[in-house]
Design an enzyme around this catalytic site. Structure first.
Site, PDB file in Angstrom:
ATOM      1  N   ASP A 145      -3.082 -18.349   2.752  1.00  0.00           N
ATOM      2  CA  ASP A 145      -4.169 -19.108   2.140  1.00  0.00           C
ATOM      3  C   ASP A 145      -4.732 -20.140   3.115  1.00  0.00           C
ATOM      4  O   ASP A 145      -5.946 -20.340   3.206  1.00  0.00           O
ATOM      5  CB  ASP A 145      -3.715 -19.767   0.826  1.00  0.00           C
ATOM      6  CG  ASP A 145      -2.348 -20.419   0.909  1.00  0.00           C
ATOM      7  OD1 ASP A 145      -1.635 -20.208   1.921  1.00  0.00           O
ATOM      8  OD2 ASP A 145      -1.974 -21.135  -0.035  1.00  0.00           O
TER       9      ASP A 145
ATOM     10  N   TYR B 209       0.821  -1.207   0.000  1.00  0.00           N
ATOM     11  CA  TYR B 209       0.000   0.000   0.000  1.00  0.00           C
ATOM     12  C   TYR B 209       0.856   1.259   0.000  1.00  0.00           C
ATOM     13  O   TYR B 209       0.404   2.326  -0.422  1.00  0.00           O
ATOM     14  CB  TYR B 209      -0.934   0.014   1.213  1.00  0.00           C
ATOM     15  CG  TYR B 209      -2.066  -0.988   1.151  1.00  0.00           C
ATOM     16  CD1 TYR B 209      -2.077  -2.012   0.203  1.00  0.00           C
ATOM     17  CD2 TYR B 209      -3.116  -0.929   2.042  1.00  0.00           C
ATOM     18  CE1 TYR B 209      -3.100  -2.927   0.148  1.00  0.00           C
ATOM     19  CE2 TYR B 209      -4.161  -1.854   2.000  1.00  0.00           C
ATOM     20  CZ  TYR B 209      -4.141  -2.850   1.048  1.00  0.00           C
ATOM     21  OH  TYR B 209      -5.168  -3.755   1.005  1.00  0.00           O
TER      22      TYR B 209
ATOM     23  N   ASP C  41     -11.729  -8.511   6.724  1.00  0.00           N
ATOM     24  CA  ASP C  41     -13.049  -8.480   6.097  1.00  0.00           C
ATOM     25  C   ASP C  41     -13.678  -9.865   6.115  1.00  0.00           C
ATOM     26  O   ASP C  41     -14.875 -10.025   6.334  1.00  0.00           O
ATOM     27  CB  ASP C  41     -12.960  -7.959   4.655  1.00  0.00           C
ATOM     28  CG  ASP C  41     -12.987  -6.439   4.590  1.00  0.00           C
ATOM     29  OD1 ASP C  41     -12.839  -5.811   5.653  1.00  0.00           O
ATOM     30  OD2 ASP C  41     -13.167  -5.888   3.488  1.00  0.00           O
TER      31      ASP C  41
ATOM     32  N   ASP D  49      -5.776  -6.662   5.602  1.00  0.00           N
ATOM     33  CA  ASP D  49      -6.947  -5.997   5.022  1.00  0.00           C
ATOM     34  C   ASP D  49      -7.964  -7.033   4.563  1.00  0.00           C
ATOM     35  O   ASP D  49      -9.169  -6.931   4.835  1.00  0.00           O
ATOM     36  CB  ASP D  49      -6.488  -5.127   3.853  1.00  0.00           C
ATOM     37  CG  ASP D  49      -7.568  -4.166   3.370  1.00  0.00           C
ATOM     38  OD1 ASP D  49      -8.656  -4.120   3.983  1.00  0.00           O
ATOM     39  OD2 ASP D  49      -7.329  -3.455   2.389  1.00  0.00           O
TER      40      ASP D  49
ATOM     41  N   LYS E 176       3.321 -15.526   3.841  1.00  0.00           N
ATOM     42  CA  LYS E 176       3.408 -16.368   2.639  1.00  0.00           C
ATOM     43  C   LYS E 176       4.886 -16.658   2.405  1.00  0.00           C
ATOM     44  O   LYS E 176       5.450 -16.396   1.339  1.00  0.00           O
ATOM     45  CB  LYS E 176       2.752 -15.665   1.448  1.00  0.00           C
ATOM     46  CG  LYS E 176       2.533 -16.561   0.225  1.00  0.00           C
ATOM     47  CD  LYS E 176       1.596 -17.720   0.488  1.00  0.00           C
ATOM     48  CE  LYS E 176       1.370 -18.524  -0.803  1.00  0.00           C
ATOM     49  NZ  LYS E 176       0.642 -19.779  -0.529  1.00  0.00           N
TER      50      LYS E 176
END
Length: 352
Positions: A219, A142, A247, A243, A187
């Site tokens: 994942d 970001y 959610d 992020d 990851k």
């Protein structure tokens, strides 16, 4: 206690839920004898329309001078649907986080007994789920170097040791206060940045011998949150993964309108709901104000006012038990209360 609060209503449903958060805060301050002063400031699309900047310098100065920021939401379809737009509402949110040094985003994920039926997951899976996602907030893709032309684009996912150490320290300290279980989500099998995260976490873990520390690829973590959400206690992860996962976590409770968050770091802390601006609902008095109101509870708790935060949580629980709910979480056939009506009910509960 005297509190100077910067209020940033922002866009879409933001002003509607901000109003309820302010009303609840005022009621609690009156009940407990605190003095509170509010200063309103522009951000997001509203700020772009008025001054051409999603986080104007004046807003920054107001936030920097406040004890805390009560933030609502930014975002507008006219920017979402224009990939060529050079200035976007979300840039204001990123600028606020960066300029205030808000590197730690604390997002609690919890369920409410009376709303288990609203979760898309089976009640036996989510009943009792209660964990924190601690998201690094000022690094990664970001904020990394970016490039875009007609044929190529990239975003750089860069992290430094100090950035990783400080957010992991927050995670370990929260784990010590809870069930002493920390999960680093990364990851590391693919990304060099994730391997550095894992290396530093392994270096720091021995300093917290009481904490069970485990490591999980993002994942797998996304799958585990659906299969076994009660596995997690404190989850720490980088900006982009956090992020997305938070959610996903909001679905466990049954509505994004139920979950608050706190962003803390080097300067003024910010308290906000995790949901967006929901522009389609603007002005319809249907937005759920509970995440904003619970953000106020987190604000009081941040300043050590546990009784004040507990009263707000009690009032929210009571409103849910009394079926005083906005449409997306109301029981079939129940009265659909509006944003203002839910806020007013909670204020009245606090005043009684």
């Amino acid at each position: 206690m005297k509190l100077n609060i910067a209020v940033l209503p922002g866009d879409g449903i933001g002003p509607e839920i901000a109003a309820q958060g302010v009303e609840v805060m005022s009621a609690v301050c009156k009940k407990f004898g605190h003095e509170v002063r509010y200063e309103y400031a522009l951000c997001g699309a509203d700020a772009i329309d008025k001054v051409g900047d999603p986080f104007p310098e004046e807003t920054y100065e107001i936030c920097k001078g406040a004890d805390a920021v009560l933030f609502s939401a930014v975002g507008d379809p006219k920017f979402d649907n224009d990939p060529t737009a050079k200035v976007r509402p979300e840039q204001g949110l990123l600028a606020m986080r960066k300029k205030l040094g808000l590197f730690a985003n604390i997002r609690p994920v919890q369920t409410f007994k009376c709303l288990l039926h609203k979760s898309p997951l089976r009640a036996d899976l989510v009943d009792g789920a209660d964990f924190l996602c601690i998201r690094e907030l000022t690094g990664g893709m970001y904020f990394g170097e970016k490039y875009q032309d007609n044929d190529k684009a990239y975003d750089t996912n860069m992290y430094t040791r100090p950035e990783i150490e400080r957010i992991l320290k927050v995670g370990f300290e929260y784990a010590m206060k809870r069930k002493k279980h920390l999960t680093l989500v990364d990851k590391a099998n693919v990304l060099a940045s994730s391997r550095l995260w894992r290396q530093i976490a392994q270096e720091m873990a021995p300093s917290y011998p009481e904490v069970q520390t485990d490591y999980m690829y993002v994942d797998n973590a996304a799958m585990r949150m659906i299969q076994e959400p009660k596995f997690f206690d404190v989850m720490v992860t980088e900006n982009t993964f956090g992020d997305i996962l938070t959610d996903e976590g909001s679905c466990i409770s049954g509505s994004m309108g139920l979950l608050p968050s706190a962003s803390t770091g080097e300067s003024t802390p910010v308290f906000e709901p995790i949901h967006g601006s929901w522009p389609q609902a603007k002005g319809l008095n249907i937005a759920n104000p509970l995440a904003q109101i619970l953000s106020v509870a987190m604000l009081f708790e941040y300043f050590g006012c546990k009784a004040e935060g507990a009263l707000i949580r009690e009032a929210v629980d009571a409103s849910l038990d009394a079926n005083v709910r906005t449409p997306e979480i109301q029981m079939e056939g129940g009265v659909k209360y509006g944003t203002k009506e839910v806020g007013t009910w909670i204020v009245n509960y606090i005043n009684n």
